[in-house]
Design a protein around this motif. Structure first.
Motif, PDB file in Angstrom:
ATOM      1  N   GLU A 173      -5.360   4.991   0.256  1.00  0.00           N
ATOM      2  CA  GLU A 173      -5.077   5.611   1.562  1.00  0.00           C
ATOM      3  C   GLU A 173      -6.146   5.235   2.583  1.00  0.00           C
ATOM      4  O   GLU A 173      -5.843   4.960   3.751  1.00  0.00           O
ATOM      5  CB  GLU A 173      -4.991   7.134   1.403  1.00  0.00           C
ATOM      6  CG  GLU A 173      -3.719   7.604   0.730  1.00  0.00           C
ATOM      7  CD  GLU A 173      -3.672   9.098   0.578  1.00  0.00           C
ATOM      8  OE1 GLU A 173      -2.579   9.643   0.359  1.00  0.00           O
ATOM      9  OE2 GLU A 173      -4.752   9.748   0.656  1.00  0.00           O
ATOM     10  N   ASN A 174      -7.401   5.201   2.126  1.00  0.00           N
ATOM     11  CA  ASN A 174      -8.484   4.818   3.023  1.00  0.00           C
ATOM     12  C   ASN A 174      -8.357   3.352   3.441  1.00  0.00           C
ATOM     13  O   ASN A 174      -8.553   2.990   4.604  1.00  0.00           O
ATOM     14  CB  ASN A 174      -9.835   5.062   2.343  1.00  0.00           C
ATOM     15  CG  ASN A 174     -10.989   4.927   3.302  1.00  0.00           C
ATOM     16  OD1 ASN A 174     -10.881   5.288   4.468  1.00  0.00           O
ATOM     17  ND2 ASN A 174     -12.100   4.399   2.836  1.00  0.00           N
ATOM     18  N   ALA A 175      -7.989   2.489   2.463  1.00  0.00           N
ATOM     19  CA  ALA A 175      -7.792   1.072   2.778  1.00  0.00           C
ATOM     20  C   ALA A 175      -6.618   0.881   3.733  1.00  0.00           C
ATOM     21  O   ALA A 175      -6.676   0.063   4.666  1.00  0.00           O
ATOM     22  CB  ALA A 175      -7.571   0.279   1.486  1.00  0.00           C
ATOM     23  N   ASN A 176      -5.547   1.628   3.510  1.00  0.00           N
ATOM     24  CA  ASN A 176      -4.390   1.534   4.401  1.00  0.00           C
ATOM     25  C   ASN A 176      -4.734   2.007   5.808  1.00  0.00           C
ATOM     26  O   ASN A 176      -4.290   1.425   6.811  1.00  0.00           O
ATOM     27  CB  ASN A 176      -3.239   2.368   3.828  1.00  0.00           C
ATOM     28  CG  ASN A 176      -1.941   2.146   4.583  1.00  0.00           C
ATOM     29  OD1 ASN A 176      -1.573   1.014   4.883  1.00  0.00           O
ATOM     30  ND2 ASN A 176      -1.246   3.218   4.894  1.00  0.00           N
ATOM     31  N   LEU A 177      -5.553   3.053   5.876  1.00  0.00           N
ATOM     32  CA  LEU A 177      -5.999   3.535   7.188  1.00  0.00           C
ATOM     33  C   LEU A 177      -6.844   2.482   7.896  1.00  0.00           C
ATOM     34  O   LEU A 177      -6.703   2.261   9.107  1.00  0.00           O
ATOM     35  CB  LEU A 177      -6.791   4.833   7.005  1.00  0.00           C
ATOM     36  CG  LEU A 177      -7.320   5.490   8.290  1.00  0.00           C
ATOM     37  CD1 LEU A 177      -6.168   5.890   9.194  1.00  0.00           C
ATOM     38  CD2 LEU A 177      -8.175   6.707   7.956  1.00  0.00           C
ATOM     39  N   ALA A 188       0.831  -1.211   0.000  1.00  0.00           N
ATOM     40  CA  ALA A 188       0.000   0.000   0.000  1.00  0.00           C
ATOM     41  C   ALA A 188       0.859   1.253   0.000  1.00  0.00           C
ATOM     42  O   ALA A 188       0.594   2.216  -0.744  1.00  0.00           O
ATOM     43  CB  ALA A 188      -0.923  -0.016   1.223  1.00  0.00           C
ATOM     44  N   LYS A 189       1.932   1.252   0.793  1.00  0.00           N
ATOM     45  CA  LYS A 189       2.815   2.422   0.831  1.00  0.00           C
ATOM     46  C   LYS A 189       3.478   2.652  -0.518  1.00  0.00           C
ATOM     47  O   LYS A 189       3.589   3.791  -0.990  1.00  0.00           O
ATOM     48  CB  LYS A 189       3.877   2.229   1.911  1.00  0.00           C
ATOM     49  CG  LYS A 189       3.346   2.360   3.329  1.00  0.00           C
ATOM     50  CD  LYS A 189       4.467   2.204   4.340  1.00  0.00           C
ATOM     51  CE  LYS A 189       3.933   2.379   5.763  1.00  0.00           C
ATOM     52  NZ  LYS A 189       5.001   2.204   6.766  1.00  0.00           N
ATOM     53  N   SER A 190       3.924   1.557  -1.153  1.00  0.00           N
ATOM     54  CA  SER A 190       4.563   1.687  -2.470  1.00  0.00           C
ATOM     55  C   SER A 190       3.577   2.238  -3.505  1.00  0.00           C
ATOM     56  O   SER A 190       3.926   3.114  -4.314  1.00  0.00           O
ATOM     57  CB  SER A 190       5.092   0.317  -2.917  1.00  0.00           C
ATOM     58  OG  SER A 190       5.659   0.397  -4.206  1.00  0.00           O
ATOM     59  N   ALA A 191       2.329   1.749  -3.460  1.00  0.00           N
ATOM     60  CA  ALA A 191       1.320   2.232  -4.410  1.00  0.00           C
ATOM     61  C   ALA A 191       1.015   3.701  -4.175  1.00  0.00           C
ATOM     62  O   ALA A 191       0.863   4.484  -5.140  1.00  0.00           O
ATOM     63  CB  ALA A 191       0.046   1.396  -4.279  1.00  0.00           C
TER      64      ALA A 191
END
Length: 233
Positions: free
Chosen positions: A97-101, A21-24
């Motif tokens: 970002e929402n999914a990572n959160l 997720a961070k890489s994306a």
């Protein structure tokens, strides 16, 4: 070895998901910045071409003015596509970002749940009740110690009974009341033998009192004064 047999653990999966997720997110932000710069460049070029078209029209050169306008239209078409791409990328960025959160929130809840399990395993209702019983016993002992520290020190002549003091104070108050009542009775008996003396001056009479009656009243007043002097009034 165990990982190769059973596959990656849950923690490894979550870590991999987080890194992905961070890489994306980094790639999307970089692409959005690149497209934004391209958008600004195209807008500048389109404005310059339109200005050239205006200048050619001022010079009555219609063909060159049309060429500049066509180039401007082509750039505007590219600009529209870039704007759509930026919008799509921003939507993807927001979703990731929402999914990572959400993933971070799930991890926090999972850690909190694990902490609660560890706390509950170290406690039981029997242990809690035993602890509370010990607390009550210690509080009772502390209360007994406090009462012992407030008791009078020493015996015999140094010890004073509080109840005895209160009884003695009541007797003293009764004696004082009795003495007051006796004095009041004596004063009433002493005043009962005396005639009532008017406290205000006698009203003046308009008729004339004979001389003999005046002499009799003077003698009565003199006798009354003597009697008052004998009684110490």
């Amino acid at each position: 070895m165990w990982k190769s047999i059973w596959g990656p653990s849950v923690e490894d999966k979550q870590k991999k998901q987080q890194e992905s997720a961070k890489s994306a997110i980094i790639n999307l932000r970089g692409q959005i910045q690149l497209l934004t710069k391209k958008q600004q460049h195209l807008e500048t070029q389109s404005e310059e071409l339109r200005e050239k078209a205006k200048n050619y029209m001022a010079k009555k050169n219609v063909n060159m003015a049309k060429i500049q306008l066509k180039k401007s239209k082509i750039l505007e078409g590219q600009l529209t596509k870039i704007l759509q791409q930026v919008e799509n990328l921003e939507m993807q960025l927001f979703t990731i970002e929402n999914a990572n959160l959400n993933l971070e929130t799930v991890k926090a809840i999972s850690k909190a749940n694990g902490a609660m399990k560890d706390i509950n395993t170290s406690m039981s209702i029997d242990k809690v009740e035993d602890t509370m019983d010990e607390v009550r016993e210690n509080m009772d002992m502390n209360e007994e110690i406090s009462e012992a520290l407030t008791r009078p020190i020493g015996t015999g002549s140094t010890y004073i009974d509080e109840e005895e003091l209160e009884d003695e104070l009541e007797n003293l108050m009764l004696e004082e009341e009795t003495e007051k009542i006796g004095k009041s009775v004596m004063a009433e008996n002493k005043n009962s033998f005396l005639p009532n003396v008017p406290q205000s001056a006698l009203p003046k009479q308009e008729f004339h009192i004979p001389l003999e009656e005046e002499e009799e009243e003077d003698e009565d007043e003199i006798a009354l004064r003597k009697l008052q002097a004998e009684m110490d009034l």
